[in-house]
Design an enzyme around this catalytic site. Sequence first.
Site, PDB file in Angstrom:
ATOM      1  N   CYS A 127      75.539  -3.020  18.612  1.00 24.05           N
ATOM      2  CA  CYS A 127      74.204  -3.282  18.069  1.00 24.05           C
ATOM      3  C   CYS A 127      73.115  -2.641  18.916  1.00 24.05           C
ATOM      4  CB  CYS A 127      73.981  -4.789  17.982  1.00 24.05           C
ATOM      5  SG  CYS A 127      72.341  -5.255  17.418  1.00 24.05           S
ATOM      6  N   CYS A 167      69.970  -4.832  19.267  1.00 24.36           N
ATOM      7  CA  CYS A 167      70.095  -5.910  20.250  1.00 24.36           C
ATOM      8  C   CYS A 167      69.995  -5.397  21.679  1.00 24.36           C
ATOM      9  CB  CYS A 167      71.439  -6.620  20.078  1.00 24.36           C
ATOM     10  SG  CYS A 167      71.855  -7.119  18.405  1.00 24.36           S
ATOM     11  N   ASP A 168      70.664  -4.279  21.958  1.00 17.66           N
ATOM     12  CA  ASP A 168      70.912  -3.902  23.350  1.00 17.66           C
ATOM     13  C   ASP A 168      70.240  -2.624  23.848  1.00 17.66           C
ATOM     14  OD1 ASP A 168      72.545  -6.136  23.565  1.00 17.66           O
ATOM     15  OD2 ASP A 168      74.307  -5.047  22.870  1.00 17.66           O
TER      16      ASP A 168
END
Length: 308
Positions: free
Chosen positions: A134, A137-138
């Site tokens: 992701c 997300c990261d």
Amino acid sequence: MSAFDYDLVIIGAGPAGLTAGLYAARARLNVLLLEKAVPGGQIIVTDWIENYPGFPEGISGFDLAEKMKIQAEAFGLKIDTAEVHSLALTPDVKEVVLQDKRIKAKSLIIASGASPKKLGIGEDRYMGKGISFCATCDAPFFKEKTVVAVGGGDTAVQEAIYLTKFVKKVYLLHRRDELRATKILQERAFANDKIEILWDTVATGVDGFFGIEGVHVKNVKTGEEKTLKADGCFIWVGTLPNTDFLKDAVDTDAYGFIRTDAKMQTSVSGVFAVGDVRDTPLRQVSTAVGDGAIAAVSAEHYLENIIK
């Protein structure tokens, strides 16, 4: 007291499940939607969606999921947090087995979605320590660093482009000599000077102690192997259906995706499947929404015709 708890139970609160829930609740069915995590499915980790009708400037996946949830609940949809362990299906009763109870319904819609496929290069050991599925997300954790991205479809290319907002460089690995992504995404990737595409190349492993320090790669045509110095590895090589709980309750294809007809009907009467979990040629938010609407109407017609 009725022998049934609900007219309809929906498993999974992605776009398909939420749409099915909206239609069913609006039709005044006694319906329950079960979701083991957060409503929205995979779209909640999608940075930006620009091909969903009605949003000409695009919308974040999280915001779209939240709007769908709010709209469905406005029609009275009940959403509970629970993980389904198994199903017990008969022509008359659809029983959903949870950890602490069993729910009996007259009909069932399976919208459990799919999960990212792994390469077996150390995902379990390095998850959260350099390996990710992701970018949304990261990506901020890799600001001004070098990362490897694996895949050649829409998700891989779109997420690789998103990574360039944060990282210094992206090596995009694809095992073939041309990308599968839509042309507009390919054009954006080719024009982005932070992305270097390595054709005919696969990832074979990762190095690092506390986190990733390098990614081993191999050219599938020449056999040449080398290690790319990188701080992270993002993997987008397809999906696997979330169907472990089915245990052969309905027919699936060789990959585990549920077989349905045009009305989303599975091999068991009164059981329908929608979205990424079913055998379908396209997995997009728009197709998931269409599946959900069809399944809810099909379930309504089924309920009207069964012997009560």
